[in-house]
Structures are given as C-alpha cells and as structure tokens.
Design a protein around this motif. Structure first.
Motif, PDB file in Angstrom:
ATOM      1  N   ASN A  98       7.695  20.997  -1.087  1.00 35.03           N
ATOM      2  CA  ASN A  98       8.133  19.848  -0.296  1.00 35.03           C
ATOM      3  C   ASN A  98       7.530  19.822   1.101  1.00 35.03           C
ATOM      4  O   ASN A  98       7.832  18.918   1.890  1.00 35.03           O
ATOM      5  N   GLY A  99       6.694  20.804   1.422  1.00 33.07           N
ATOM      6  CA  GLY A  99       6.047  20.829   2.728  1.00 33.07           C
ATOM      7  C   GLY A  99       6.897  21.415   3.835  1.00 33.07           C
ATOM      8  O   GLY A  99       6.552  21.286   5.011  1.00 33.07           O
ATOM      9  N   LEU A 100       8.030  22.079   3.482  1.00 35.01           N
ATOM     10  CA  LEU A 100       8.902  22.640   4.512  1.00 35.01           C
ATOM     11  C   LEU A 100       8.435  24.007   4.999  1.00 35.01           C
ATOM     12  O   LEU A 100       8.856  24.449   6.070  1.00 35.01           O
ATOM     13  N   LEU A 101       7.581  24.688   4.214  1.00 32.46           N
ATOM     14  CA  LEU A 101       7.124  26.024   4.577  1.00 32.46           C
ATOM     15  C   LEU A 101       5.622  26.029   4.807  1.00 32.46           C
ATOM     16  O   LEU A 101       4.883  25.212   4.246  1.00 32.46           O
ATOM     17  N   ALA A 102       5.174  26.958   5.626  1.00 33.80           N
ATOM     18  CA  ALA A 102       3.746  27.107   5.905  1.00 33.80           C
ATOM     19  C   ALA A 102       3.002  27.392   4.605  1.00 33.80           C
ATOM     20  O   ALA A 102       3.471  28.148   3.758  1.00 33.80           O
ATOM     21  N   GLY A 103       1.816  26.761   4.451  1.00 35.20           N
ATOM     22  CA  GLY A 103       1.033  26.943   3.241  1.00 35.20           C
ATOM     23  C   GLY A 103       1.447  26.031   2.109  1.00 35.20           C
ATOM     24  O   GLY A 103       0.969  26.179   0.984  1.00 35.20           O
ATOM     25  N   GLY A 104       2.345  25.076   2.404  1.00 35.44           N
ATOM     26  CA  GLY A 104       2.851  24.194   1.352  1.00 35.44           C
ATOM     27  C   GLY A 104       2.073  22.913   1.254  1.00 35.44           C
ATOM     28  O   GLY A 104       0.848  22.885   1.412  1.00 35.44           O
ATOM     29  N   ALA A 105       2.786  21.816   0.998  1.00 35.31           N
ATOM     30  CA  ALA A 105       2.154  20.518   0.796  1.00 35.31           C
ATOM     31  C   ALA A 105       1.418  20.071   2.053  1.00 35.31           C
ATOM     32  O   ALA A 105       1.708  20.524   3.162  1.00 35.31           O
ATOM     33  N   SER A 106       0.442  19.173   1.852  1.00 32.37           N
ATOM     34  CA  SER A 106      -0.337  18.675   2.979  1.00 32.37           C
ATOM     35  C   SER A 106       0.504  17.738   3.834  1.00 32.37           C
ATOM     36  O   SER A 106       1.616  17.384   3.483  1.00 32.37           O
ATOM     37  N   ARG A 107      -0.059  17.328   4.947  1.00 27.78           N
ATOM     38  CA  ARG A 107       0.643  16.461   5.878  1.00 27.78           C
ATOM     39  C   ARG A 107       0.959  15.114   5.219  1.00 27.78           C
ATOM     40  O   ARG A 107       0.319  14.705   4.256  1.00 27.78           O
ATOM     41  N   PRO A 108       1.956  14.399   5.730  1.00 23.63           N
ATOM     42  CA  PRO A 108       2.321  13.104   5.141  1.00 23.63           C
ATOM     43  C   PRO A 108       1.136  12.145   5.144  1.00 23.63           C
ATOM     44  O   PRO A 108       0.229  12.247   5.967  1.00 23.63           O
ATOM     45  N   PRO A 109       1.098  11.195   4.191  1.00 23.97           N
ATOM     46  CA  PRO A 109      -0.035  10.273   4.099  1.00 23.97           C
ATOM     47  C   PRO A 109      -0.177   9.421   5.347  1.00 23.97           C
ATOM     48  O   PRO A 109       0.797   9.107   6.028  1.00 23.97           O
TER      49      PRO A 109
END
Length: 561
Positions: A98-109
């Motif tokens: 979900n992008g909450l942790l470092a190394g996760g999903a990319s930045r929002p579109p």
C-alpha cells in the motif's frame, strides 16, 4: 528457517524486493501521515496526502513504531504477542504493497499515469480548484428536494418505457439511422463528462477534494475520470456512497428524460435517436452498478460496508481457495473476515472475463459479413484478449507456485487442465453457421458478403435464418434454403452488412447465393442479416473459421486462379 519463512522469501524475491523475515527492520515511508476520521478509533493513512487505508488505532501505533531499527519479531512481541511471525509478516507485506513502508509501492499517480493492463490516464492536478469553482457556479439545492426530484423523474421515465416497450424492441433489433447513431455517441460522451463531474462536485460539496481529473484510455476506450479517493476522509459512510452513486444518477436521469421526450414525439428519426439514447444510458447505469468490477457499484458497496480494498482482499481469498482446491495450496487466514469473502472474490475473478467475452462476441456479430476489413478488426480484438488472458494466467500460476504448493502437483494439474482444454476443443462438436447479409432484389433474396469479392463455400440447400440486423439484438423474420450461384459483384444497402441505415447509400459486396424462402415473405425487411447453418464442427475449428478464415479469402480472380 521455517517453511513459512521460505514462502515469504520466495514471494519477495519474485517481486524484486528485499525479502521479509522475522529479523527485517521495516521503516515507515516518507510522506506517510495518519489522520483521525472522527469515527472513534478509526484513522486514515495517507501517502503524499492521498488516502491509502483506514486503520485502527492499534495498527497506527504499530506502524509508527516501525523506525527501521526494530525487527518484526520484536514488533510482534510488543504489539501482537498472540500472533505468529508469519501473520505479522503478511501484515507488513500488505503495508508495503500500500506504499506505507519504505521500498513499497511507487508514489501516487501524477499528470500521466499507466495502470496495467490497459489504462492510460492524462490528468490535471488542479482538480480541487476546478471543482471548487464549479461548486460556486452550481445553485445549491436542498438534498431532500434534489432526491425527490430525481426520484420523480426516474419513476416517470420507467412508466414511459413501459408505454413504449414495442418501440424500444424495434430500436434494439432494427438498423438505426446513421445520423441518430452519431448523435447518440456524442451525447453519451457528454453524459460521461457530466457523470464524472457529478462525482467530483458531490465530493467537493461534502467537504472533500478531488485530487486529479482528466481523460483516459480505459481498455482502449476513451473516457473521462475524476479521482475521488479523498472521499475516505469523510466520516459518514453514507456520504461516500452518495459520491459513488452520483455518476450513475446522471445517466439514469438522462435515460428518463430521453424516454419522456420520446413519448411526446411521432415516429421519426428524432424519436428513434432519443429511444436509443435512453437504452444506452440505461445500459451504462446497469454496467456501472455491477459490484464485481471497479465501477461505481463496487465503490458504493465498499463504502457502505466501510471495507477499503474490498475487491483486492476478496480476490485474494477467492484465489487462495482455488489454489487450495486445485493445487493443494496451504490454508491461509482470510484477508476479509466475512462469510461471503470467497464467493465474492470468485465472482470478481469471473465477471471481467464474462464482460470481455460478451463484448468480443457481440462485436464479432455486428461486423460479421462485413468482409476482410471487418474480420481483421475482430481478429485484432481477439488477439489482444488472448495475449492478455495468457499473461494473466501465467502470473496467476506464478503466484500459486510462490504460495508454497508442490511443484509436481502444480505441473501435473496444469498439464491435465491444458490437455483437457485441448481435447475438449477437438472432441466437442458445436453448431456452426456462416453469418452474411441479405438483400431483397426484386423477387430474389440474395446472400451477400462485404468487399468487392469475398467468395466462400456456401453449401447448396443449407438452411438459412433471415433476420433484422440491430445494434444489440436481431429478430428472426423468415427462413429458407440456399441456392448457390456464381459469385458476382453487387451494390447493396448499407443495412445488409451493418446495423445502420442511410437512405440511398449502398456499399460494395459480393453476391454468393440466393435463398429460396419458405413461408410468408411479407414480414421480410428489404435487407438484413442471414445465418447459414453449416452443421457441426470441433470447437477449435469453429473458432478458427470465425476469426481467421475470412482473412484468407481470395480477393481477386487472379488469386483464386
């Protein structure tokens, strides 16, 4: 290392990320923040200001403790001593996805965004200011008065539809005026623009901020969109449901108004156009309310249940069920603790397949008999569907393998399913038919194909079903038997090959046979669609004949000679 740790390592390596273990020290990603929602212990997690998940206070405390120095094992002992390392690792993995942790999903579109497999978005980031200005221009109406007015219009439209049931059937089953068809396409585009604007305006009026808005290619289809993710900031779930349903309400109102306007007109092109617009808007509403795909109905259901990422979690449960039944995969805790999670997830997996197949089949039917050019369009569409389907199937099998199933069983079951599919395509006979056009030329009923010369093997004495050629359906009007004649060039009305009509306009075609009509001919239109029954053939051969054979048809006397 335990078997569970091995499976987790396999999953993470397959995604190109650092593997998660009990000794991993996760860290909160930059730009993550937590906001109270005003709903007691429910908090909102945001990434770069964009809502990402709704969390309990306990989970917020767990996330804020992820400082990059504390291992997962220590976090488990501190916050969830009754849980296992594997369950906590799955939770950490979800946070990272979900992008909450470092190394996760990319930045929002941003302004340009690609969403696999076939969505490309072009957006403006000034949507908040745009909709704030629009909100000031729109005269505020009391909510109850607005709902009452919309309900009254919808009821009146439904009554008008009942009174015009026969005319609606005719619009569906007969060729439409080309000018009316073009008007409907333009009107649907405008209705879609207002549909998306309604989402953004409702969100703005309820206190939210549409972050992005713009134009997109959605599965190669042009459309507008508005990002209403900010709706998760609203405490009242009824407001989130209202945002989701505001768009379908626009199309439903447009359908009702068109139906009422048609009721007051005599038979004419304008009336047919209004009825087609009403039908088209109704179809848009019904499709939008399907809860198993990421349309407005799904968002409304997700909001009403207050279950973020509902589809993703149920799909995970449904896929886990299939992996367990087919491949002996390990039993995993449900991502959504609801009794209907698995059946809902299975429906989410099946619904897009059914919708795509229906669209491909109907497109093939509409273009059938249109010649090699139309066949090329159908073949390209089918090829895209096959390529995407194979890619998704391969990805699914890779996920199944990473879940820890036996390699031997995976290979054996996959091979058995592949062999069964191939055998079924060879052994199962299916009825086949050649779809052509027909044209009433004086006292003759002539079968035609599109193109200057598109001759094909039509058997003599085969049964023929003659029908109208409509946008969404056909109506049988007669039948007969083929009488094969030498192929000859002809100019035929456009409605013999396509579901539109233009008075006086003809298209090039090839007459391949005549029809000896049995029974009464008075109900037979001057042109329409003909289906020549060809008996039965194996499934794979039928698919090949329908998709590819028309492209191989000779196009000149020299090529045939």
């Amino acid at each position: 290392m335990t078997a569970a740790d091995s499976r987790s390592l396999w999953r993470q390596r397959g995604r190109g990320r650092d593997p998660l273990t009990a000794e991993t020290c996760p860290a909160l990603a930059t730009g993550v923040d937590f906001e109270p929602t005003g709903e007691g212990s429910v908090w909102l997690a945001t990434v770069q200001g964009v809502p990402s998940a709704r969390l309990s206070r306990a989970v917020v405390d767990l996330l804020t403790a992820m400082d990059g120095r504390t291992p997962v094992s220590a976090l488990r002992v501190r916050f969830a001593p009754e849980a296992t390392d594997e369950s906590v690792l799955r939770l950490v993995e979800r946070f990272r996805d979900n992008g909450l942790l470092a190394g996760g999903a990319s930045r929002p579109p941003g302004r340009v965004a690609y969403r696999p497999p076939f969505t490309l978005q072009f957006a403006t980031l000034r949507a908040p200011a745009l909709f704030a200005h629009l909100d000031r221009l729109v005269v505020p109406v009391p909510r109850r008065a607005a709902l009452a007015a919309v309900a009254a219009v919808l009821v009146a439209g439904a009554v008008a539809a009942i009174l015009q049931a026969g005319d609606l059937r005719n619009v569906l089953t007969r060729p439409l005026p080309l000018t009316g068809f073009v008007v409907v396409v333009v009107a649907l585009g405008l209705a879609t623009l207002f549909h998306e604007a309604a989402h953004g305006l409702t969100l703005t009026r309820l206190g939210g901020r549409p972050r992005r808005a713009g134009f997109m290619l959605f599965y190669l289809t042009p459309a507008f969109f508005v990002d209403v993710t900010d709706g998760w900031r609203l405490a009242d779930r009824r407001h989130r449901v209202a945002i989701a349903l505001a768009g379908p309400a626009v199309h439903a109102t447009a359908a009702a108004v068109a139906m009422l306007a048609a009721l007051g007109l005599p038979a004419s092109t304008a009336r047919e156009t209004l009825l087609l617009l009403a039908i088209s808007c109704t179809v848009v509403v019904l499709v939008n309310l399907i809860p198993f795909v990421r349309f407005d109905g799904y968002i409304a259901l997700m909001s009403a249940l207050d279950e973020p990422n509902l589809r993703g979690r149920t799909v995970r449960d449904g896929a886990g069920f299939l992996a367990r039944v087919l491949f002996g995969g390990p039993r995993q805790p449900q991502a959504l603790e609801r009794w209907w999670s698995v059946p809902f997830g299975l429906c989410c997996l099946i619904a897009p397949v059914v919708m795509v197949l229906f669209a491909v089949v109907r497109t093939a039917q509409l273009l059938a008999g249109g010649g090699p050019g139309a066949s090329l369009v159908v073949l390209a569409l089918e090829s895209v569907v096959v390529v995407v389907g194979v890619a998704l199937l391969v990805r699914a099998l890779i996920r199944v393998r990473r879940s820890g199933v036996s390699r031997t069983r995976l290979v054996a079951v996959t091979a058995a399913l592949a062999v069964g599919t191939v055998a079924a395509g060879i052994l199962i006979p299916v009825p086949t038919a050649a779809t052509l056009g027909y044209w009433v030329d004086d006292d003759r009923v002539v079968l035609v194909r599109g193109g200057a010369d598109a001759g094909a093997d039509i058997p003599d004495g085969a049964r023929v079903i003659l029908s109208t050629r409509g946008i969404l359906a056909n109506e049988n009007r007669g039948e007969g038997r083929t009488a094969v004649r030498p192929a000859a060039e002809a100019e035929v009305p456009i409605e013999a090959l396509y579901p539109v009509r233009v008075p006086g306009v003809t298209v090039a075609a090839t007459a391949v046979a005549e029809v000896e009509v049995t029974g009464e001919r008075s109900a037979l239109p001057a042109a329409g669609q003909a289906r020549v029954e060809l008996g039965t053939t194996p499934l794979w051969h039928a698919l090949w004949a329908a998709a590819v054979s028309p492209l191989a048809t000779p196009t000149s006397e020299e090529e045939r000679g």
